[in-house]
Write a protein that holds these residues in place. Structure first.
Motif, PDB file in Angstrom:
ATOM      1  N   UNK A 151      18.482  25.664   0.520  1.00  0.00           N
ATOM      2  CA  UNK A 151      18.304  25.228   1.986  1.00  0.00           C
ATOM      3  C   UNK A 151      18.887  24.460   1.960  1.00  0.00           C
ATOM      4  N   UNK A 152      20.946  25.061   1.992  1.00  0.00           N
ATOM      5  CA  UNK A 152      21.947  24.417   2.304  1.00  0.00           C
ATOM      6  C   UNK A 152      21.937  22.727   1.644  1.00  0.00           C
ATOM      7  N   UNK A 153      21.214  23.051   0.306  1.00  0.00           N
ATOM      8  CA  UNK A 153      21.802  21.990  -0.609  1.00  0.00           C
ATOM      9  C   UNK A 153      20.624  20.736  -0.520  1.00  0.00           C
ATOM     10  N   UNK A 207      22.959  17.102  -8.172  1.00  0.00           N
ATOM     11  CA  UNK A 207      22.471  18.369  -8.805  1.00  0.00           C
ATOM     12  C   UNK A 207      21.328  18.985  -8.783  1.00  0.00           C
ATOM     13  N   UNK A 208      20.844  20.542  -7.841  1.00  0.00           N
ATOM     14  CA  UNK A 208      19.775  20.497  -7.217  1.00  0.00           C
ATOM     15  C   UNK A 208      19.432  21.877  -8.105  1.00  0.00           C
ATOM     16  N   UNK A 209      17.722  21.637  -7.679  1.00  0.00           N
ATOM     17  CA  UNK A 209      17.423  22.450  -8.274  1.00  0.00           C
ATOM     18  C   UNK A 209      16.656  23.846  -7.283  1.00  0.00           C
ATOM     19  N   UNK A 210      16.777  25.496  -7.705  1.00  0.00           N
ATOM     20  CA  UNK A 210      16.526  26.540  -6.590  1.00  0.00           C
ATOM     21  C   UNK A 210      16.176  27.323  -8.232  1.00  0.00           C
ATOM     22  N   UNK A 211      15.632  28.617  -7.544  1.00  0.00           N
ATOM     23  CA  UNK A 211      16.235  30.305  -7.873  1.00  0.00           C
ATOM     24  C   UNK A 211      16.636  31.334  -7.350  1.00  0.00           C
ATOM     25  N   UNK A 212      17.808  32.130  -8.384  1.00  0.00           N
ATOM     26  CA  UNK A 212      18.360  32.419  -7.975  1.00  0.00           C
ATOM     27  C   UNK A 212      17.721  34.055  -8.653  1.00  0.00           C
ATOM     28  N   UNK A 213      18.597  34.795  -8.328  1.00  0.00           N
ATOM     29  CA  UNK A 213      18.664  36.330  -8.797  1.00  0.00           C
ATOM     30  C   UNK A 213      19.165  36.467  -9.859  1.00  0.00           C
ATOM     31  N   UNK A 214      18.523  37.266 -10.958  1.00  0.00           N
ATOM     32  CA  UNK A 214      19.030  37.559 -12.298  1.00  0.00           C
ATOM     33  C   UNK A 214      19.853  38.633 -12.798  1.00  0.00           C
ATOM     34  N   UNK A 232      25.122  22.125 -10.081  1.00  0.00           N
ATOM     35  CA  UNK A 232      26.297  20.473 -10.053  1.00  0.00           C
ATOM     36  C   UNK A 232      27.240  21.572  -9.662  1.00  0.00           C
ATOM     37  N   UNK A 233      26.851  20.366  -8.561  1.00  0.00           N
ATOM     38  CA  UNK A 233      27.881  20.442  -7.631  1.00  0.00           C
ATOM     39  C   UNK A 233      28.300  19.634  -7.458  1.00  0.00           C
ATOM     40  N   UNK A 234      30.135  19.884  -7.410  1.00  0.00           N
ATOM     41  CA  UNK A 234      31.130  19.009  -6.955  1.00  0.00           C
ATOM     42  C   UNK A 234      31.226  18.555  -5.877  1.00  0.00           C
ATOM     43  N   UNK A 235      31.224  16.876  -6.469  1.00  0.00           N
ATOM     44  CA  UNK A 235      31.500  16.232  -4.823  1.00  0.00           C
ATOM     45  C   UNK A 235      32.283  14.269  -4.554  1.00  0.00           C
ATOM     46  N   UNK A 236      33.331  14.940  -5.909  1.00  0.00           N
ATOM     47  CA  UNK A 236      34.444  13.934  -5.813  1.00  0.00           C
ATOM     48  C   UNK A 236      34.987  14.234  -5.412  1.00  0.00           C
ATOM     49  N   UNK A 237      36.988  13.735  -4.177  1.00  0.00           N
ATOM     50  CA  UNK A 237      37.197  13.999  -3.320  1.00  0.00           C
ATOM     51  C   UNK A 237      37.964  15.426  -3.325  1.00  0.00           C
ATOM     52  N   UNK A 238      38.891  16.194  -2.892  1.00  0.00           N
ATOM     53  CA  UNK A 238      39.288  17.758  -2.782  1.00  0.00           C
ATOM     54  C   UNK A 238      40.524  17.536  -4.264  1.00  0.00           C
TER      55      UNK A 238
END
Length: 497
Positions: free
Chosen positions: A133-135, A149-156, A168-174
Motif C-alpha cells: 500500500x505504497x509502503x 523493513x515492510x511485510x507484504x505478499x508477492x506473487x511466486x 528491506x527498503x534502503x533509505x539513506x542518502x542517494x
C-alpha cells in the motif's frame, strides 16, 4: 529600429546595459514580434517592461498608432513564452539525466545479480508498492540504520502461489544506499544455512534499491525477551519462558555463526550480533538476520579494519573499539553478551549504563551465578546445570581479552555438551591489549557506559607496560572524549566496584 536593454537593481540604478540596431528595410509587413530569449542556458525573467515607439513620418505613425498596444502585448507574451520554453528544456534535461542514471544503475544491478550464485529473483517494484500500500506505516516491521523493513505478499514464480516476504527498503542518502545495498547483497547471497535468513530477491526503482527476504512470522528475539509492542509472544505465550526454548535459541545462533566463521570461505564477520537481529521462524527456531554491517575477510587475513568501529554499544568488544579491527573474536564477544541477555532476560545495558557482564561476573564471584537467571525460567522443567553452562559460556565469550575467548567451534561443543563448561575466573580479568610494537596496555576492564548518551567519539590515552596499582585499580587506559559525530564508543575503561 534600435533596442536597448538594461539591468536595474533595487535602487533603480543601472548595473549594465546593451543595445542593438535592427534594420527592417527589407521587411514589407508593418507588423512584427519582439521578444527576449537567453543565450546562456539560464532561465530569463522579465520583471519590468517599457516601450517607446517613435514615428519617422506621419504616414508611418498613422499605420502604427493602432498597433502599438499589440506590439507591446506580443512582446511581453513572447518573453514569457521564451521563459517557459527554457524552463521546460532545463527540466527535461534534468529528468532525462536522472532517468539515464537510474537506468544505468538498474542495468548494473541486473548484471551484478546475474553473476551471483543462485541468481536472486527480480521482483516488480509496482507489485511491491501495491502489496505494501505504497509502503504504508501499517505494513512496517521495523527500522534499522540502513533502511526500513515492510511485510507484504508477492506473487511466486509458480502461478497462483504467493510468498510472504519482508522487504528491506534502503533509505539513506542517494550516494550511500546504493553502496549499502551492494555490500549487503554481496554477503548475504553467498550464505546458505538453516539458521540464516535466506535472500529471495531484489527490486529497484528510481534510485531506491530493495532486498526481499523470507518473512519470519514470529518477529525478532528481542520482542519476545523484552515484551516490546508488536511482538508475537501472545501467540505462543509460554515458549520463551521455557529454558529449553532459550537453550535451543542459543544453539541456533551458535550454529549460524559457526557456519560463517568456520564452514564458509572466505570468512564472514557479522559485526552486529544482537537480539533485534535474531529472527524467530514459524517453528520458533532462531535465524541470524541483518547483514548490513557484515564484511568478508580477504583470503589470508584474519581481520577487517574499518575507519571507525561500527556496531551496537554494549556488544562491541574492547579491542575492536580501540583498534577498529573486527575479527571472529569480536563477533564471539557480541555472542557472549547475547547469551547473557537470553538467559537473564535483561538488556545488555541498563538505564544506569551498567553492562550485563559486570553484573553477572559479580554474582559469579559471590557464588550466586544462578541468581542471574530470568525468574520466568524457574519452572518445573528448569535445569540448573544447563542454565549454569550457558551463563559460564556467556562470560567466557565476553572475556575482556580476545585470546581468552573460545572460538565458535569450541562454543558449539560446549552448547551441544560434547565439551565441559568453560573454566571462568571468579574475578573479572584485566583488559590487556598488545599493540603491534609489542607493548602491553592494560586496564581493569569495566563496561560502565557513562558517556553512552553523549554524541562523542571516544579517544583513548594509553600508557604502555605497567600494571601499577592506584586507588581506583591501576588504570593505564583512560577515557578521553573528543569532538565527533559518533556515540558508539563509550567509557568502558574505568574501574568501579
Amino acid at each position: 529600429m534600435e533596442v536597448q536593454v538594461g539591468v536595474v537593481d533595487a535602487e533603480g540604478g543601472h548595473q549594465g546595459s546593451g543595445n542593438k540596431a535592427l534594420n527592417f528595410s527589407d521587411i514589407s509587413s508593418p507588423y512584427g514580434l519582439f521578444s527576449f530569449a537567453s543565450s546562456m542556458g539560464q532561465l530569463f525573467q522579465l520583471h519590468t517592461w517599457n516601450s517607446t515607439v517613435e514615428s519617422e513620418s506621419d504616414e508611418l505613425g498613422s499605420k502604427n498608432k493602432g498597433t502599438t498596444t499589440t506590439i507591446i502585448l506580443c512582446s511581453v507574451l513572447g518573453s514569457a513564452g521564451a521563459t517557459v520554453a527554457t524552463a521546460v528544456v532545463v527540466l527535461y534535461c534534468y529528468f532525462n539525466s536522472k532517468y539515464r542514471g537510474w537506468k544505468k544503475e538498474l542495468d548494473q544491478l541486473a548484471k551484478s545479480m546475474q553473476r551471483l550464485p543462485g541468481v536472486p529473483t527480480q521482483f516488480s517494484f509496482s507489485d511491491i508498492q501495491r502489496a505494501t500500500n505504497n509502503f504504508h506505516e501499517a505494513t512496517k516491521l521495523g527500522r534499522g540504520g540502513f533502511g526500513t523493513v515492510y511485510k507484504c505478499s508477492l506473487p511466486a514464480r509458480k502461478k497462483g502461489e504467493v510468498l510472504e516476504v519482508a522487504v528491506k527498503k534502503f533509505s539513506r542518502d542517494d550516494n550511500r544506499r546504493y553502496e549499502d545495498f551492494l555490500a549487503e547483497v554481496s554477503v548475504i547471497n553467498r550464505l546458505r544455512h538453516k539458521n540464516i535468513i535466506p535472500l529471495i530477491g531484489w527490486s529497484y526503482n528510481k534510485g531506491e534499491p530493495l532486498l526481499i527476504y523470507e518473512y519470519m512470522p514470529n518477529g525478532s528475539l528481542d520482542q519476545h525477551l523484552f515484551r516490546r509492542s508488536g511482538g508475537k509472544e501472545h501467540q505462543q505465550p509460554t515458549l520463551i519462558n521455557q529454558l529449553g526454548t532459550r537453550y535451543n535459541m542459543v544453539k541456533d545462533i551458535a550454529t549460524g555463526l559457526h557456519y560463517v566463521h568456520h564452514e564458509y570461505e572466505p570468512i564472514v564477520l557479522h559485526r552486529d550480533i544482537k537480539t533485534s537481529n535474531i529472527m524467530v521462524d514459524s517453528t520458533f527456531q532462531g535465524r541470524i538476520g541483518d547483514f548490513g554491517l557484515a564484511c568478508v575477510v580477504a583470503k589470508g587475513k584474519n581481520s577487517y579494519t574499518d575507519i571507525e568501529p561500527r556496531g551496537t554499544p554494549g556488544f562491541m568488544s574492547p579491542e575492536y573499539i580501540i583498534s577498529g579491527k573486527a575479527t571472529s573474536k569480536s563477533d564471539v564477544f557480541a555472542f557472549g553478551v547475547l547469551i547473557l541477555e537470553i538467559i537473564t532476560g535483561k538488556l545488555a545495558v541498563d538505564a544506569q549504563f551498567r553492562h550485563i557482564t559486570d553484573w553477572v561476573w559479580h554474582l559469579h564471584k559471590e557464588g550466586r551465578l544462578l541468581n542471574a537467571v530470568d525468574s520466568h525460567l524457574t519452572t518445573e522443567e528448569f535445569d540448573p546445570d544447563d542454565a549454569k553452562r550457558l551463563l559460564l559460556l556467556g562470560l567466557a565469550c565476553s572475556h575482556p581479552n580476545p585470546s581468552d575467548r573460545p572460538n565458535m567451534v569450541e562454543a558449539v561443543q560446549i552448547i551441544t555438551k560434547s565439551a565441559a563448561p568453560p573454566d571462568v575466573p571468579l574475578e573479572k580479568p584485566r583488559f590487556v591489549w598488545e599493540q603491534e610494537e609489542g607493548h602491553l596496555l592494560s586496564s581493569d576492564y569495566n563496561t560502565e557506559l557513562s558517556s553512552l548518551n553523549r554524541s562523542l567519539t571516544s579517544g583513548i590515552e594509553m600508557t604502555s607496560g605497567g600494571l601499577d596499582s592506584s586507588e581506583n585499580g591501576g588504570n593505564s587506559l583512560h577515557h578521553r572524549p573528543t569532538a565527533g559525530p559518533s556515540h558508539e564508543l563509550f567509557s568502558i575503561y574505568h574501574t568501579a566496584e
